[in-house]
Write a protein that holds these residues in place. Structure first.
Motif, short mmCIF file in Angstrom:
data_model
loop_
_atom_site.label_atom_id
_atom_site.label_comp_id
_atom_site.label_asym_id
_atom_site.label_seq_id
_atom_site.Cartn_x
_atom_site.Cartn_y
_atom_site.Cartn_z
N ASN A 173 0.83 -1.21 0.00
CA ASN A 173 0.00 0.00 0.00
C ASN A 173 0.87 1.26 0.00
OD1 ASN A 173 -2.46 1.37 -0.08
ND2 ASN A 173 -2.56 1.56 2.16
N VAL A 174 1.90 1.24 -0.86
CA VAL A 174 2.76 2.41 -1.05
C VAL A 174 2.89 2.66 -2.55
CG1 VAL A 174 4.06 1.93 1.05
CG2 VAL A 174 4.91 1.05 -1.14
N SER A 175 3.57 3.74 -2.91
CA SER A 175 3.73 4.07 -4.33
C SER A 175 4.85 3.24 -4.96
CB SER A 175 4.05 5.56 -4.49
OG SER A 175 5.32 5.85 -3.95
N THR A 176 4.74 3.05 -6.26
CA THR A 176 5.79 2.34 -7.00
C THR A 176 7.11 3.09 -6.92
OG1 THR A 176 4.12 1.47 -8.53
CG2 THR A 176 6.42 1.38 -9.25
N SER A 177 7.04 4.41 -6.94
CA SER A 177 8.27 5.20 -6.88
C SER A 177 9.00 4.99 -5.56
CB SER A 177 7.96 6.69 -7.07
OG SER A 177 7.16 7.19 -6.00
N LEU A 178 8.24 4.71 -4.49
CA LEU A 178 8.87 4.45 -3.20
C LEU A 178 9.67 3.16 -3.24
CD1 LEU A 178 9.09 5.78 -0.39
CD2 LEU A 178 7.24 4.28 0.36
N ILE A 179 9.10 2.13 -3.86
CA ILE A 179 9.83 0.86 -4.01
C ILE A 179 11.11 1.08 -4.79
CG2 ILE A 179 9.74 -1.49 -4.93
CD1 ILE A 179 7.94 -1.03 -2.51
N ALA A 180 11.02 1.87 -5.85
CA ALA A 180 12.20 2.17 -6.67
C ALA A 180 13.27 2.88 -5.84
CB ALA A 180 11.80 3.02 -7.87
N LYS A 181 12.85 3.78 -4.98
CA LYS A 181 13.81 4.49 -4.13
C LYS A 181 14.46 3.56 -3.11
CE LYS A 181 11.68 9.06 -4.62
NZ LYS A 181 10.89 10.12 -3.95
N PHE A 182 13.69 2.59 -2.60
CA PHE A 182 14.28 1.60 -1.69
C PHE A 182 15.35 0.79 -2.42
CE2 PHE A 182 10.01 1.21 0.76
CZ PHE A 182 10.30 2.35 1.48
N GLU A 183 15.05 0.36 -3.63
CA GLU A 183 15.95 -0.54 -4.36
C GLU A 183 17.20 0.18 -4.87
OE1 GLU A 183 13.84 -2.72 -7.36
OE2 GLU A 183 12.68 -3.87 -5.88
N THR A 184 17.11 1.49 -5.02
CA THR A 184 18.28 2.25 -5.47
C THR A 184 18.94 2.99 -4.31
OG1 THR A 184 16.81 4.07 -6.09
CG2 THR A 184 17.47 2.53 -7.84
N ASN A 185 18.53 2.63 -3.08
CA ASN A 185 19.15 3.15 -1.86
C ASN A 185 19.01 4.66 -1.68
OD1 ASN A 185 20.27 0.52 -1.20
ND2 ASN A 185 21.63 0.88 -2.95
N ARG A 186 17.97 5.23 -2.29
CA ARG A 186 17.72 6.65 -2.06
C ARG A 186 16.91 6.86 -0.79
NH1 ARG A 186 15.14 8.41 -7.59
NH2 ARG A 186 14.69 6.16 -7.68
N LEU A 187 16.19 5.82 -0.34
CA LEU A 187 15.46 5.87 0.91
C LEU A 187 15.61 4.54 1.65
CD1 LEU A 187 12.03 7.61 0.07
CD2 LEU A 187 13.91 8.56 1.42
N ILE A 188 15.50 4.59 2.97
CA ILE A 188 15.52 3.38 3.80
C ILE A 188 14.10 3.12 4.28
CG2 ILE A 188 16.45 2.33 5.90
CD1 ILE A 188 18.78 4.37 5.67
N PRO A 189 13.60 1.89 4.18
CA PRO A 189 12.24 1.61 4.65
C PRO A 189 12.09 1.96 6.13
CG PRO A 189 13.08 -0.24 3.37
CD PRO A 189 14.24 0.70 3.59
N LYS A 190 10.98 2.61 6.47
CA LYS A 190 10.69 2.87 7.87
C LYS A 190 10.33 1.55 8.55
CE LYS A 190 9.22 7.67 7.30
NZ LYS A 190 8.13 8.66 7.51
N SER A 191 10.28 1.57 9.89
CA SER A 191 10.14 0.32 10.64
C SER A 191 8.88 -0.44 10.28
CB SER A 191 10.18 0.60 12.14
OG SER A 191 9.19 1.53 12.50
N ASP A 192 7.74 0.27 10.10
CA ASP A 192 6.50 -0.45 9.77
C ASP A 192 6.55 -1.03 8.37
OD1 ASP A 192 6.48 2.09 8.66
OD2 ASP A 192 4.31 2.36 8.88
N THR A 193 7.17 -0.30 7.44
CA THR A 193 7.32 -0.82 6.07
C THR A 193 8.25 -2.02 6.05
OG1 THR A 193 7.01 1.42 5.20
CG2 THR A 193 7.93 -0.22 3.69
N ALA A 194 9.35 -1.95 6.81
CA ALA A 194 10.27 -3.08 6.88
C ALA A 194 9.58 -4.31 7.45
CB ALA A 194 11.49 -2.71 7.74
N ARG A 195 8.71 -4.10 8.43
CA ARG A 195 7.96 -5.22 9.02
C ARG A 195 7.04 -5.84 7.98
NH1 ARG A 195 6.33 -2.61 12.94
NH2 ARG A 195 4.22 -2.06 12.27
N HIS A 196 6.40 -5.01 7.15
CA HIS A 196 5.53 -5.52 6.09
C HIS A 196 6.33 -6.28 5.04
CE1 HIS A 196 2.41 -2.18 7.13
NE2 HIS A 196 2.26 -3.25 7.89
N LEU A 197 7.54 -5.80 4.74
CA LEU A 197 8.39 -6.51 3.79
C LEU A 197 8.74 -7.90 4.32
CD1 LEU A 197 10.79 -3.62 2.69
CD2 LEU A 197 9.24 -4.90 1.19
#
Length: 264
Positions: free
Chosen positions: A31-55
């Motif tokens: 339940n996040v944007s596709t651009s956010l996933i892209a930023k995670f995978e290219t190390n532009r952002l770090i998943p927050k704790s709740d997102t990391a738990r969902h992953l």
């Protein structure tokens, strides 16, 4: 398994590809944007704790993403010069710290850390990211397997300096008292009645990693890791000599509690 920020992005991309998800499909699951996933995978952002738990839930990966995101966060907000020390600190079985002016980083509350970083002229790339990384570092004291042993010595001036104001100080000193309830944490105080002692030369920290000791020295511009065995041994002697001036455990705790109440 854990990764720093660069490895976390690669691992997420690998896990997603192995599971057959597109970035769009994974984004929908979280339940996040596709651009956010892209930023995670290219190390532009770090998943927050709740997102990391969902992953972890999506990929059935235990606590891997949660632990890796916390570790990556512990490095991302800090200046380059401190990262070698953070590497040692993360894997230390014991840390010995002395601070004459501020609460040791591993014991700082979020409010206290923010006040220090905001008001003390510390050069940081991003205030909130650096605060988050500093708080995340304390996870070594509560990890499930072999929590790090912390021996901290502070000057009484640390308890009396109004960093962030009375409310922040009250919360900070009560947090130290709570931390001392852990079997692996002890804090000793050098009382104000002590005159000149070796601690006046400045803060220092020692970490025991894989059976050897390394040290860290801080100064107004940056800090440096000391690995040379002879120099580390000399700094260990300094730390031990400082500890001789500190009150025993119970009187130290009572002094911290008295100071906490004085800020209430």
């Amino acid at each position: 398994m854990s990764f720093h920020n660069g490895g976390l992005g690669r691992f997420l991309k690998f896990a997603r590809s192995k599971s057959g998800f597109t970035q769009e499909q994974l984004a929908e699951r979280l339940n996040v944007s596709t651009s956010l996933i892209a930023k995670f995978e290219t190390n532009r952002l770090i998943p927050k704790s709740d997102t990391a738990r969902h992953l972890d839930a999506v990929f059935d990966s235990g606590d891997t993403f949660q632990e890796s995101a916390a570790e990556a966060r512990a490095f991302s907000g800090d200046s380059v010069w401190i990262r070698p020390w953070l590497e040692y600190e993360q894997y230390a079985t014991m840390v010995r710290s002395f601070q004459p002016t501020v609460v040791p980083g591993l014991l700082q509350t979020e409010e206290y850390a923010r006040a220090i970083l905001r008001d003390a002229g510390t050069r940081v790339p991003d205030l909130e990211e650096t605060v988050a990384s500093r708080i995340a570092r304390a996870g070594i004291l509560r990890r499930d397997e072999e929590p790090c042993r912390l021996f901290a010595v502070v000057d009484e001036a640390v308890l009396r300096r109004p960093v962030g104001g009375p409310k922040v100080m009250s919360g900070q000193l009560h947090a130290i008292v709570q931390a001392c309830a852990l079997p692996n944490v002890s804090v000793a105080v050098v009382p104000a009645s002590v005159g000149a002692y070796p601690g006046l030369n400045g803060p220092l920290a020692l970490a025991t990693v894989d059976g050897r000791n390394v040290a860290f020295l801080d100064d107004p511009l940056d800090g440096r890791v000391v690995e040379d065995p002879d120099r580390v041994a000399a700094l260990e002697e300094v730390w031990e000599s400082i500890r001789e001036y500190a009150l025993p455990a119970q009187p130290s705790l009572e002094l911290i509690m008295e100071a906490a109440e004085s800020w209430s």
